[in-house]
Design a protein around this motif. Sequence first.
Motif, mmCIF file in Angstrom:
data_model
loop_
_atom_site.group_PDB
_atom_site.id
_atom_site.type_symbol
_atom_site.label_atom_id
_atom_site.label_comp_id
_atom_site.label_asym_id
_atom_site.label_seq_id
_atom_site.Cartn_x
_atom_site.Cartn_y
_atom_site.Cartn_z
ATOM 1 N N MET A 291 109.172 37.255 100.901
ATOM 2 C CA MET A 291 109.348 38.650 100.492
ATOM 3 C C MET A 291 110.805 39.038 100.533
ATOM 4 S SD MET A 291 106.438 41.194 101.982
ATOM 5 C CE MET A 291 105.088 41.627 100.913
ATOM 6 N N THR A 292 111.148 40.049 99.756
ATOM 7 C CA THR A 292 112.451 40.693 99.896
ATOM 8 C C THR A 292 112.292 41.901 100.814
ATOM 9 O OG1 THR A 292 112.102 42.191 98.032
ATOM 10 C CG2 THR A 292 113.051 40.011 97.539
ATOM 11 N N ILE A 293 113.399 42.421 101.303
ATOM 12 C CA ILE A 293 113.313 43.593 102.176
ATOM 13 C C ILE A 293 112.741 44.780 101.414
ATOM 14 C CG2 ILE A 293 115.667 44.396 101.733
ATOM 15 C CD1 ILE A 293 114.008 44.426 105.169
ATOM 16 N N ALA A 294 113.034 44.866 100.110
ATOM 17 C CA ALA A 294 112.491 45.961 99.294
ATOM 18 C C ALA A 294 110.974 45.849 99.192
ATOM 19 C CB ALA A 294 113.126 45.949 97.909
ATOM 20 N N GLU A 295 110.471 44.633 99.060
ATOM 21 C CA GLU A 295 109.022 44.430 98.972
ATOM 22 C C GLU A 295 108.346 44.759 100.299
ATOM 23 O OE1 GLU A 295 108.673 40.904 95.609
ATOM 24 O OE2 GLU A 295 109.186 40.385 97.674
ATOM 25 N N THR B 192 116.715 36.203 112.598
ATOM 26 C CA THR B 192 115.348 36.529 113.002
ATOM 27 C C THR B 192 115.324 37.965 113.516
ATOM 28 O OG1 THR B 192 114.803 34.246 113.585
ATOM 29 C CG2 THR B 192 113.444 35.962 114.551
ATOM 30 N N PHE B 193 114.373 38.745 113.015
ATOM 31 C CA PHE B 193 114.310 40.167 113.344
ATOM 32 C C PHE B 193 112.868 40.547 113.695
ATOM 33 C CE2 PHE B 193 117.461 39.260 110.116
ATOM 34 C CZ PHE B 193 118.625 39.770 110.668
ATOM 35 N N ILE B 194 112.676 41.075 114.895
ATOM 36 C CA ILE B 194 111.379 41.613 115.299
ATOM 37 C C ILE B 194 111.403 43.101 114.962
ATOM 38 C CG2 ILE B 194 109.708 41.874 117.151
ATOM 39 C CD1 ILE B 194 110.449 38.958 116.496
ATOM 40 N N ASP C 89 114.051 50.258 108.216
ATOM 41 C CA ASP C 89 115.068 50.969 107.424
ATOM 42 C C ASP C 89 116.482 50.542 107.810
ATOM 43 O OD1 ASP C 89 113.074 52.317 106.081
ATOM 44 O OD2 ASP C 89 113.223 54.136 107.315
ATOM 45 N N SER C 90 116.674 50.257 109.094
ATOM 46 C CA SER C 90 118.010 49.891 109.565
ATOM 47 C C SER C 90 118.467 48.528 109.049
ATOM 48 C CB SER C 90 118.049 49.889 111.095
ATOM 49 O OG SER C 90 117.310 48.791 111.617
ATOM 50 N N ARG D 193 121.614 45.453 105.323
ATOM 51 C CA ARG D 193 122.028 44.136 105.819
ATOM 52 C C ARG D 193 121.320 42.995 105.083
ATOM 53 N NH1 ARG D 193 121.565 42.676 112.249
ATOM 54 N NH2 ARG D 193 122.358 40.533 112.167
ATOM 55 N N LEU D 194 120.058 43.229 104.686
ATOM 56 C CA LEU D 194 119.249 42.154 104.119
ATOM 57 C C LEU D 194 118.895 42.381 102.652
ATOM 58 C CD1 LEU D 194 116.775 41.633 107.124
ATOM 59 C CD2 LEU D 194 118.855 40.331 106.606
ATOM 60 N N ALA D 195 119.617 43.269 101.987
ATOM 61 C CA ALA D 195 119.250 43.672 100.620
ATOM 62 C C ALA D 195 119.154 42.497 99.659
ATOM 63 C CB ALA D 195 120.246 44.704 100.103
#
Length: 384
Positions: free
Chosen positions: A122-126, A151-153, A161-162, A166-168
């Motif tokens: 997935m993308t962050i937008a998805e 890696t992000f929990i 949102d934050s 960063r991950l766009a």
Amino acid sequence: MLQRVGIIGGGQLAWMMADAAAKLGIDLIVQTPEKTDPAVAIASETILAPIADAKATAQLAARSDVITFENEFVDLPALTRLAAQGVCFRPALTALEPLLDKYHQRSYLKQLGLPTPDFTAMTIAEVQTLAAPDYPLVLKTRRHGYDGQGTFIVKTAADLDSLVGRLADVPLILEEFVPFERELAVMAARSVDGTIVVYPVVETEQKNQVCHRVFAPAIVDEAVVNQVTTIAERLLTNLQVVGILGIELFLTQSGDVLVNEIAPRTHNSGHYTLDACDTSQFEQQLRAVCGLPLGSPALRCRGAVMVNLLGYETSYRDYQAQRDRLAAIPQAHVHWYGKMEARPGRKLGHVTVLLDDETLQDPSQLQERELAIAQHIESIWYGK
């Protein structure tokens, strides 16, 4: 026997091959970007160049009998062109290919029928468009993540949102959050002739997705050990690996084992083998890639505790006073990587303490003793 081993990467994993290379009569030639990288101090020759610089790797190949890897941040298509010209990589690039991208890695595990957490690309937008996200979520960058980076929990919509800016433009994998009982790991190696050896299963403790402690062996049921061993053997066999793998796993509350991630190289969870096993993971890697018989992975002590010495400040200190106190712990082995600069979270060294006390027959007693040792090491290092 192959005697000149090229290593792509010059960090502490390559540096820790030095003793094994000397023992086996092997010269190490390292490709690494900085002259201050740890392995430069122990290499017979050094090519100062970025890890993904294929022209530099061609120079490395000209000086080496075989090339292996300290990390996987490579330009695989460029290396494939070198392999077509006869350069010998071990593990082979065909073994690396399904492992470098985390989505491809998980898909490969699924193809083999090995258990993993549920996942999707997935993308962050998805992710933002999900109707009712089941928090917490786990997001990982598909390439170049290590030591907690990538890696992000994600626990709340605000957390998500934050991360948007960063991950766009970063390819991601979204996976289910596993409320595991414990995290496990195992090192396993395969030789040119297909022989496989599997090290003891260990328990790891992570903070912010960075390994802080390793306890060997993990105190788990034999059924769990058998599950882990089967996973390791199936992976090595199907990938036709010549070399060593680090496999990180989750143990669920129902006693099931899920594969989290695979590292196609030596791994932090195997550092204890330097002092606690008949054959260290570093010697095993060199034995495998040079066509030598594999060594015994057996523990030569009742148990071992490994604690990473992580940076907790920005400084240019050598921390000698703390290192001296750590070395004074009975059966302690301090490994200092010789890095010039400390910064929060950076791996500067590790300490392994061996346990041989014959009174520690009860598993709960062993766990209690190991935990006390880990806490004592951290009180010396962090000063609290």
